[in-house]
Scaffold this active site. Structure first.
Site, PDB file in Angstrom:
ATOM      1  N   LYS A   1       0.852  -1.204   0.000  1.00  0.00           N
ATOM      2  CA  LYS A   1       0.000   0.000   0.000  1.00  0.00           C
ATOM      3  C   LYS A   1       0.882   1.247   0.000  1.00  0.00           C
ATOM      4  O   LYS A   1       1.977   1.244   0.571  1.00  0.00           O
ATOM      5  CB  LYS A   1      -0.899  -0.053   1.240  1.00  0.00           C
ATOM      6  CG  LYS A   1      -2.042   0.950   1.248  1.00  0.00           C
ATOM      7  CD  LYS A   1      -2.988   0.662   2.423  1.00  0.00           C
ATOM      8  CE  LYS A   1      -4.095   1.691   2.550  1.00  0.00           C
ATOM      9  NZ  LYS A   1      -5.018   1.383   3.664  1.00  0.00           N
TER      10      LYS A   1
ATOM     11  N   SER B   1     -10.137  -1.459   6.674  1.00  0.00           N
ATOM     12  CA  SER B   1      -9.581  -1.220   5.338  1.00  0.00           C
ATOM     13  C   SER B   1      -8.842  -2.371   4.683  1.00  0.00           C
ATOM     14  O   SER B   1      -8.471  -2.267   3.522  1.00  0.00           O
ATOM     15  CB  SER B   1      -8.645  -0.011   5.377  1.00  0.00           C
ATOM     16  OG  SER B   1      -9.415   1.140   5.268  1.00  0.00           O
TER      17      SER B   1
ATOM     18  N   SER C   1      -9.990   1.299   2.628  1.00  0.00           N
ATOM     19  CA  SER C   1      -9.117   2.142   1.837  1.00  0.00           C
ATOM     20  C   SER C   1      -8.050   1.368   1.060  1.00  0.00           C
ATOM     21  O   SER C   1      -7.496   1.909   0.097  1.00  0.00           O
ATOM     22  CB  SER C   1      -8.425   3.161   2.757  1.00  0.00           C
ATOM     23  OG  SER C   1      -7.598   2.491   3.690  1.00  0.00           O
TER      24      SER C   1
HETATM   25  N1  GLN Z   1     -13.584   3.112   6.260  1.00  0.00           N
HETATM   26  C1  GLN Z   1     -12.930   3.465   7.471  1.00  0.00           C
HETATM   27  C2  GLN Z   1     -12.596   4.942   7.467  1.00  0.00           C
HETATM   28  O1  GLN Z   1     -12.896   5.571   6.525  1.00  0.00           O
HETATM   29  C3  GLN Z   1     -11.726   2.614   7.689  1.00  0.00           C
HETATM   30  C4  GLN Z   1     -10.488   3.117   7.080  1.00  0.00           C
HETATM   31  C5  GLN Z   1      -9.295   2.262   7.375  1.00  0.00           C
HETATM   32  O2  GLN Z   1      -9.397   1.170   7.931  1.00  0.00           O
HETATM   33  N2  GLN Z   1      -8.136   2.785   7.019  1.00  0.00           N
HETATM   34  O3  GLN Z   1     -12.071   5.466   8.389  1.00  0.00           O
END
Ligand code: GLN
Length: 481
Positions: free
Chosen positions: A78, A177, A153
Site C-alpha cells: 500500500k 480497510s 481504503s
Molecule cells: N472506512 C474506514 C474509514 O474511513 C476505515 C479506514 C481504514 O481502515 N483505514 O475510516
C-alpha cells in the site's frame, strides 16, 4: 511457462528449484501489470526498477544456496508504507513527490524474505475512506465488475490480488480497510492483532487503531506472508513480544459465537444468505459448533470509532504543513503558507476528518466527545471479553453489502461511514480479524465472511480458513479484458 496465475507457494517452489529465475518473474509480472492495470488502476506507482533490484539481490542469494521464505514472490504494498528512496505518497497531493527516508520494518522483512516488491497500490487518501475514490490519483475499479469499487481504503491492494496481477499484497486496516476490500474483491484479507506486526514506517492515520496486514487468494499464501511480517520490533513501542505460532490442533472442536447484532437490520439479504450457508458448511464439515452471543455495545461502535479515529488523525496530520513535510503551496506569510498548503494539499475527506477531530478534542468538547468515546471503547472491549469466555471465535459478515457502485453517494459521506459497522470493533479492541470469500451475491459481486479471533489468536482464525478451504471459494481470479 506462464507464471501469472500460480499461487505464491508455487512460485516460491519453482524459484527454489531454480526452474525459473527472479528476473523472469519480474519480466512476466511487470508486463502483465503494465498492461492490465490500465483497466483496473490498482497501482499508485509501478516500480519495475525496484522489482529488478529485489530480483538481482535474490539471484545472488540463491547462488549462495539461501532459501528465503518468500523467494521470488511478487508483492504489492500500500502507498502508505515507507521505502527508502521511493515514492510513498498516501495517494495525497500533500505528499505528491515524497520519497521515504527509511524502509518500514515490513519492507525490510519482505526484502529479507526474498520477495519482489513490484510497486505501491492505490488507496483512499491517508487511508480515510471505504471505496478508494478518495485517492488524489484515480479511482480503482473492482476487477469483478468495472463499474464497481474494490472497497477501501486498501482497495488497490485487494484489486491487484483479485485481478491476478500479484499473488500477495500488503494493506493497512484502521477500521476495516483490509477486511472490507477483501470482502468486496473476493480474496482473503487479514488484520492481525494490534501489536503483532510492526507499524514502523506505516504513515499514521489513527495510531491506536492502525495495523498492517495481508491479502492473498488462499490461506496457505496468507499464512506464508503473515509469518514473515509478524514479530516484535523495538522500533515500534506498541509492538508486542509474542511469537506467532500457527500450529493449531486440527482435531479440536472450534466454538463459534454468532452475534445477533451482526444479523439485524441493515444487512443485505444476499449477504445474509451466503454467510448463513458458510456457517452451515462449517458446522457440517469442519468440526465447528455454533452458539448465539450478544455484543450489546455494537450500536455505539461507529460513533466511537469516528470520534477516536478523527481525533488521532487531526493530531497525526498536523505535520503536513508544507514546511516540515509535504508539498508547499506558498502564501503571503508563514501562517498563510500553512493554510494554503493544507487547503490545497488535502482532499475533502481528509479535511472533513481533521475538522471533526479538532472539534472533538477542543476545550469544552473534549470530555463530552473524546473522553466519552474512550469510555465506550472500554465497554465494547468488555463485550468481546465476555464473548470469548464462551466461544473461540466470532463469525459474521464483513460488510453489510456485496457491491459498492463507483460514484454512488459521493455527497453523503455518512452513508459510507455506516458500512464499517461490522469491522471497526476489532480495531477498537485490537483483535485479529479475517475476511474470507464465501460466494457471490445477487448481482454476482463477491461476499466475505468475517472471522474475529481473541487477542493474538491468529492461529484459530487461520485454522478456520483452512477448514473452509474445501467449500471452494478460494483461488478465484477475475477475468480482465
Ligand atoms: N472506512 C474506514 C474509514 O474511513 C476505515 C479506514 C481504514 O481502515 N483505514 O475510516
Amino acid at each position: 511457462m506462464n507464471l501469472i496465475n500460480l499461487t505464491a507457494q508455487e512460485i516460491k517452489t519453482k524459484v527454489l528449484n531454480l526452474e525459473i529465475s527472479p528476473l523472469d518473474i519480474v519480466e512476466q509480472f511487470l508486463n502483465n501489470i503494465e498492461q492490465k492495470d490500465k483497466t483496473i488502476g490498482a497501482f499508485a506507482h509501478i516500480d519495475r526498477e525496484y522489482a529488478e533490484i529485489c530480483a538481482n539481490d535474490l539471484e545472488i542469494r540463491l547462488k549462495k544456496g539461501e532459501k528465503p521464505a518468500l523467494a521470488g514472490i511478487p508483492i504489492a504494498i500500500k502507498d502508505n508504507i515507507s521505502r527508502k528512496g521511493y515514492l510513498t505518497t498516501c495517494c495525497s497531493l500533500s505528499l505528491k513527490d515524497y520519497k521515504g527516508v527509511y524502509d518500514a520494518t515490513v519492507v525490510s522483512k519482505l526484502r529479507e524474505a526474498g520477495a519482489i516488491i513490484v510497486g505501491t497500490t492505490n488507496m483512499d487518501e491517508f487511508a480515510m475512506g471505504s471505496s478508494c475514490e478518495n485517492s488524489a490519483l484515480h479511482p480503482t475499479k473492482n476487477p469483478w465488475d468495472l463499474n464497481y469499487s474494490p472497497g477501501g481504503s486498501s482497495g488497490g491492494s485487494a484489486a491487484c490480488v483479485a485481478g491476478g496481477l500479484v499473488p500477495l499484497s500488503l494493506g493497512s486496516d484502521t477500521g476495516g480497510s483490509i477486511r472490507q476490500p477483501a470482502s468486496l474483491c473476493g480474496v482473503l484479507g487479514l488484520k492481525p492483532s494490534y501489536g503483532r506486526v510492526s507499524r514502523y514506517g506505516l504513515v499514521a492515520f489513527a495510531s491506536s487503531l492502525d495495523q498492517i496486514g495481508s491479502f492473498a487468494r488462499n490461506y496457505q499464501d496468507l499464512n506464508l506472508l503473515t509469518e514473515v511480517i509478524s514479530g516484535y520490533d523495538k522500533k515500534d513501542s506498541t509492538s508486542v513480544q509474542k511469537d506467532l505460532n500457527l500450529n493449531f490442533d486440527k482435531d479440536k472442536t472450534i466454538t463459534v459465537g454468532i452475534p445477533e447484532e451482526y444479523f439485524s437490520d441493515g444487512l443485505n439479504t444476499d449477504v445474509r444468505i451466503k454467510v448463513e450457508e458458510a456457517l452451515d458448511y462449517l458446522t457440517k464439515n469442519a468440526n465447528v459448533k455454533t452458539i448465539p452471543i450478544s455484543l450489546p455495545s455494537l450500536k455505539y461502535a461507529i460513533a466511537t470509532y469516528y470520534v477516536i479515529a478523527t481525533a488521532e488523525a487531526s493530531s497525526n496530520l498536523g505535520r503536513y504543513d508544507g514546511m516540515h513535510y509535504g508539498t508547499r503551496f506558498d502564501g503571503e506569510n508563514l501562517t498563510d503558507s500553512f493554510c494554503q498548503s493544507r487547503t490545497n494539499g488535502f482532499g475533502d475527506e481528509v479535511q472533513r476528518r481533521i475538522m471533526l477531530g479538532s472539534y472533538v478534542l477542543s476545550s469544552g468538547y473534549y470530555d463530552a466527545y473524546y473522553v466519552k468515546a474512550l469510555k465506550v471503547r472500554r465497554l465494547i472491549a468488555n463485550d468481546f471479553q465476555d464473548a470469548f469466555t464462551k466461544c473461540d471465535v466470532i463469525i459474521g459478515p464483513t460488510s453489510p453489502i456485496a457491491g459498492l457502485k463507483l460514484n454512488e453517494d459521493v455527497d453523503d459521506p455518512m452513508s459510507k461511514f455506516l458500512l464499517d459497522i461490522y469491522t471497526v470493533s476489532a480495531n477498537l479492541v485490537g483483535l485479529p480479524g479475517l475476511s474470507v470469500p464465501c460466494g457471490f451475491g445477487d448481482k454476482n459481486h463477491p461476499i466475505g465472511l468475517q472471522i474475529i479471533g481473541n487477542s493474538f489468536d491468529e492461529a484459530c482464525i487461520l485454522e478456520l480458513a483452512r477448514r473452509f478451504e474445501n467449500a471452494g471459494h478460494n483461488n478465484k481470479i477475475a477475468e480482465i479484458a
